[in-house]
Design a protein around this motif. Structure first.
Motif, PDB file in Angstrom:
ATOM      1  N   PRO A  14       0.804  -1.224   0.000  1.00  0.00           N
ATOM      2  CA  PRO A  14       0.000   0.000   0.000  1.00  0.00           C
ATOM      3  C   PRO A  14       0.844   1.284   0.000  1.00  0.00           C
ATOM      4  CG  PRO A  14      -0.908  -1.573   1.556  1.00  0.00           C
ATOM      5  CD  PRO A  14       0.396  -2.140   1.080  1.00  0.00           C
ATOM      6  N   GLY A  15       1.961   1.285   0.699  1.00  0.00           N
ATOM      7  CA  GLY A  15       2.819   2.464   0.724  1.00  0.00           C
ATOM      8  C   GLY A  15       3.441   2.749  -0.634  1.00  0.00           C
ATOM      9  N   LEU A  20       3.428   5.868  -5.669  1.00  0.00           N
ATOM     10  CA  LEU A  20       3.269   5.882  -7.120  1.00  0.00           C
ATOM     11  C   LEU A  20       2.108   6.775  -7.542  1.00  0.00           C
ATOM     12  CD1 LEU A  20       3.848   2.175  -8.162  1.00  0.00           C
ATOM     13  CD2 LEU A  20       5.001   4.159  -9.129  1.00  0.00           C
ATOM     14  N   ALA A  21       0.998   6.682  -6.825  1.00  0.00           N
ATOM     15  CA  ALA A  21      -0.176   7.496  -7.152  1.00  0.00           C
ATOM     16  C   ALA A  21       0.129   8.983  -6.988  1.00  0.00           C
ATOM     17  CB  ALA A  21      -1.360   7.081  -6.273  1.00  0.00           C
ATOM     18  N   ARG A  22       0.850   9.353  -5.930  1.00  0.00           N
ATOM     19  CA  ARG A  22       1.226  10.768  -5.744  1.00  0.00           C
ATOM     20  C   ARG A  22       2.146  11.235  -6.859  1.00  0.00           C
ATOM     21  NH1 ARG A  22       1.691   9.035  -0.443  1.00  0.00           N
ATOM     22  NH2 ARG A  22       3.957   8.954  -0.611  1.00  0.00           N
ATOM     23  N   GLU A  27       2.880  14.199 -12.130  1.00  0.00           N
ATOM     24  CA  GLU A  27       3.270  14.153 -13.546  1.00  0.00           C
ATOM     25  C   GLU A  27       2.051  14.196 -14.470  1.00  0.00           C
ATOM     26  OE1 GLU A  27       6.617  13.184 -14.824  1.00  0.00           O
ATOM     27  OE2 GLU A  27       7.448  13.552 -12.837  1.00  0.00           O
ATOM     28  N   LEU A  28       0.865  14.373 -13.889  1.00  0.00           N
ATOM     29  CA  LEU A  28      -0.398  14.409 -14.637  1.00  0.00           C
ATOM     30  C   LEU A  28      -0.621  13.114 -15.431  1.00  0.00           C
ATOM     31  CD1 LEU A  28      -0.294  18.090 -15.915  1.00  0.00           C
ATOM     32  CD2 LEU A  28      -1.403  17.199 -13.854  1.00  0.00           C
ATOM     33  N   ARG A  29      -0.321  11.993 -14.806  1.00  0.00           N
ATOM     34  CA  ARG A  29      -0.542  10.671 -15.392  1.00  0.00           C
ATOM     35  C   ARG A  29      -1.439   9.863 -14.469  1.00  0.00           C
ATOM     36  NH1 ARG A  29       5.344  10.603 -16.075  1.00  0.00           N
ATOM     37  NH2 ARG A  29       5.830  10.858 -18.273  1.00  0.00           N
ATOM     38  N   SER A  30      -2.046   8.833 -15.032  1.00  0.00           N
ATOM     39  CA  SER A  30      -2.745   7.870 -14.181  1.00  0.00           C
ATOM     40  C   SER A  30      -1.683   6.996 -13.513  1.00  0.00           C
ATOM     41  CB  SER A  30      -3.670   6.986 -15.029  1.00  0.00           C
ATOM     42  OG  SER A  30      -2.915   6.147 -15.888  1.00  0.00           O
TER      43      SER A  30
END
Length: 78
Positions: A14-15, A20-22, A27-30
């Motif tokens: 989860p960390g 990665l999500a942040r 970077e304006l990516r999914s």
């Protein structure tokens, strides 16, 4: 016709996922696009990215075709 993109199940700590999500958001990516970007970079750096690999699809909406541009021009009011 382009090859269908492969789907995989990826289990992440989860960390790691949150980091990665942040990063993807910065970077304006999914998150998915960020993972693919990082995997491609790692493969290229290691000299293991196959020559025939296509580019990552561009961000945002697809560019308008000339036909769509002409249609939009006729709808505009002066």
């Amino acid at each position: 016709m382009a090859a269908e993109r492969k789907k995989i199940l990826l289990r992440l700590d989860p960390g790691v996922h949150d980091a990665l999500a942040r990063w993807a958001n910065d970077e304006l990516r999914s998150t998915n696009a960020q993972i693919e970007f990082l995997l491609r970079k790692a493969l290229a750096d290691a000299g293991r990215l196959p020559r025939g690999v296509g580019r990552i699809p561009g961000r945002g909406r697809p560019a308008k075709t000339a036909e769509e541009t002409e249609e939009g021009a006729s709808d505009e009011t002066p």
